[in-house]
Design a protein around this motif. Structure first.
Motif, PDB file in Angstrom:
ATOM      1  N   THR A  72      53.313  22.407   0.334  1.00  0.00           N
ATOM      2  CA  THR A  72      52.102  22.564   1.146  1.00  0.00           C
ATOM      3  C   THR A  72      51.766  24.045   1.340  1.00  0.00           C
ATOM      4  OG1 THR A  72      53.476  22.296   3.128  1.00  0.00           O
ATOM      5  CG2 THR A  72      52.289  20.362   2.360  1.00  0.00           C
ATOM      6  N   SER A  73      52.775  24.889   1.471  1.00  0.00           N
ATOM      7  CA  SER A  73      52.535  26.319   1.658  1.00  0.00           C
ATOM      8  C   SER A  73      52.023  26.987   0.399  1.00  0.00           C
ATOM      9  CB  SER A  73      53.815  27.018   2.118  1.00  0.00           C
ATOM     10  OG  SER A  73      54.210  26.571   3.392  1.00  0.00           O
ATOM     11  N   THR A  74      52.399  26.461  -0.759  1.00  0.00           N
ATOM     12  CA  THR A  74      51.959  27.048  -2.024  1.00  0.00           C
ATOM     13  C   THR A  74      50.435  27.029  -2.143  1.00  0.00           C
ATOM     14  OG1 THR A  74      54.025  26.475  -3.144  1.00  0.00           O
ATOM     15  CG2 THR A  74      52.116  26.859  -4.539  1.00  0.00           C
ATOM     16  N   LYS A  75      49.809  25.966  -1.645  1.00  0.00           N
ATOM     17  CA  LYS A  75      48.348  25.880  -1.663  1.00  0.00           C
ATOM     18  C   LYS A  75      47.749  26.989  -0.804  1.00  0.00           C
ATOM     19  CE  LYS A  75      48.659  20.819  -2.043  1.00  0.00           C
ATOM     20  NZ  LYS A  75      48.408  19.546  -1.325  1.00  0.00           N
ATOM     21  N   LEU A  76      48.377  27.235   0.342  1.00  0.00           N
ATOM     22  CA  LEU A  76      47.934  28.291   1.248  1.00  0.00           C
ATOM     23  C   LEU A  76      48.057  29.658   0.581  1.00  0.00           C
ATOM     24  CD1 LEU A  76      47.457  29.737   4.019  1.00  0.00           C
ATOM     25  CD2 LEU A  76      49.840  29.215   4.555  1.00  0.00           C
TER      26      LEU A  76
END
Length: 365
Positions: free
Chosen positions: A176-180
């Motif tokens: 999920t953080s990779t998208k951010l």
């Protein structure tokens, strides 16, 4: 028993070589900070002299509304001035963040044997490392920290080799953080006047680590540090703090642009994530963006956890100032290099502020 192990080489062997970590030492019953952890006065954190940070977190949900341009301005201003900012409504579920902190405490609450076993399974190039301090063999004073580092290759290997107490939540946190991170990189490169190439963006975040840091309670936290002053080598770091706090970022300039030399405490905000700009973005931007020099203090009251995700370039990626910026500036402040060489240099030395950037600087000897 504590007296026997907390003395000279036996302490180093017990904590570092035998893998008991700082927690193992504290669990023996510690009444004072051992000499090996006492930092020189100039490296200690004086909370009384720290500046307070009262900037509100950036609401990333507004990127998809009429305030898009204002939010972009906030992100760029923070990346240029401090190299760090906090974000809310970032797309990472808040329940997941709570689960991450619980998982970190569960992992470090295991026996030394269970923790040491975490990095003994898997491929010849381990995907999991359990250790303490940063580079204990090179440090004049050790850091009051144990850590678990998990390298991401693919989902299958993560679930197979990462430790059971934290593998599922750590993997979800990473994905999920990779998208951010990808969106932030695209924004920051675009605001340099450069159209971000998809393959370049992927290359800048081609290697990913999830770390879990554990800072045990300390009898005299003012004498030591949880992490010494440093900047991160990669592109962008996403950090989850717990509610205890202890993160400090160096303020290099005041609001008027004058040189400053002051540390600012970053208070934990429920549900927020801290974004650190890394050395890679400072180099790519030819110095426009600033990697955040930061450090962590220890606590006398509670054990603290923090969980960073490091997104860094592929080892084979060539890194240097973007050509469009060099043309505009008329000079390159950094040279081009293979990122593997930067990593090798970074991990070969103890933390010493932003000295790691000297490796890439044109003006360095």
């Amino acid at each position: 028993m504590a007296t026997k192990v907390l003395d000279g080489n036996s302490l180093f062997n017990f904590v570092v070589l035998e893998g008991n970590g700082v927690k193992g030492m504290v669990d023996l019953g510690l009444s004072k900070v051992p000499e090996q952890y006492v930092q020189p006065p100039q490296e200690r954190i004086d909370k009384q002299k720290a500046a307070s940070h009262d900037n509100p977190p950036i609401d990333l949900s507004k990127l998809d509304g009429p305030d898009h341009d204002l939010v972009v301005e906030e992100i760029v201003r923070a990346a240029k001035a401090l190299g760090f900012f906090q974000v809310v409504n970032h797309g990472v579920p808040l329940k997941l963040l709570d689960s991450l902190k619980d998982a970190a405490h569960t992992f470090f609450g295991q026996s030394p044997e269970e923790k040491k076993a975490a990095h003994l399974k898997g491929p010849s190039s381990p995907l999991v490392k359990y250790g303490t301090s940063f580079v204990p063999e090179k440090e004049k004073a050790l850091e009051w920290k144990d850590y678990l580092s998990m390298t991401y290759t693919n989902d299958v290997e993560a679930l197979q080799y990462w430790p059971n107490p934290c593998k599922e939540v750590a993997l979800q946190y990473l994905k999920t953080s990779t998208k951010l991170v990808k969106r932030l990189i695209q924004i920051l490169i675009t605001e340099l006047g450069v159209t971000p190439d998809e393959s370049k963006v992927e290359g800048l975040m081609g290697l990913k680590f999830v770390n879990m840091n554990f800072y045990p309670t300390c009898p005299s936290p003012e004498l030591t540090v949880g992490v010494g002053r440093h900047s991160d080598m990669g592109t962008i770091t996403v950090l989850l703090q717990d509610g205890i706090g202890g993160l400090y970022v160096k303020l290099e300039e005041d609001l008027d642009g004058n040189q400053a030399d002051q540390w600012m405490e970053i208070p934990p905000i429920p549900g927020a994530l801290v974004i650190n700009i890394g050395d890679t973005l400072q180099i790519l931007s030819n110095g426009r963006y600033r990697s955040a020099e930061h450090r962590v203090c220890a606590s006398s009251t509670q054990s603290r956890v923090s969980i960073p995700i490091f997104t860094i370039p592929k080892p084979t990626e060539k890194i240097g100032p973007l050509s469009q910026l060099v043309e505009k500036d008329g000079v390159a402040h950094y040279r081009e290099f293979m990122f593997q060489d930067y990593m090798d240099n970074f991990f070969a030395n103890a933390h010493e502020g932003k000295k790691s950037l000297d490796f890439a600087s044109i003006n360095s000897p």
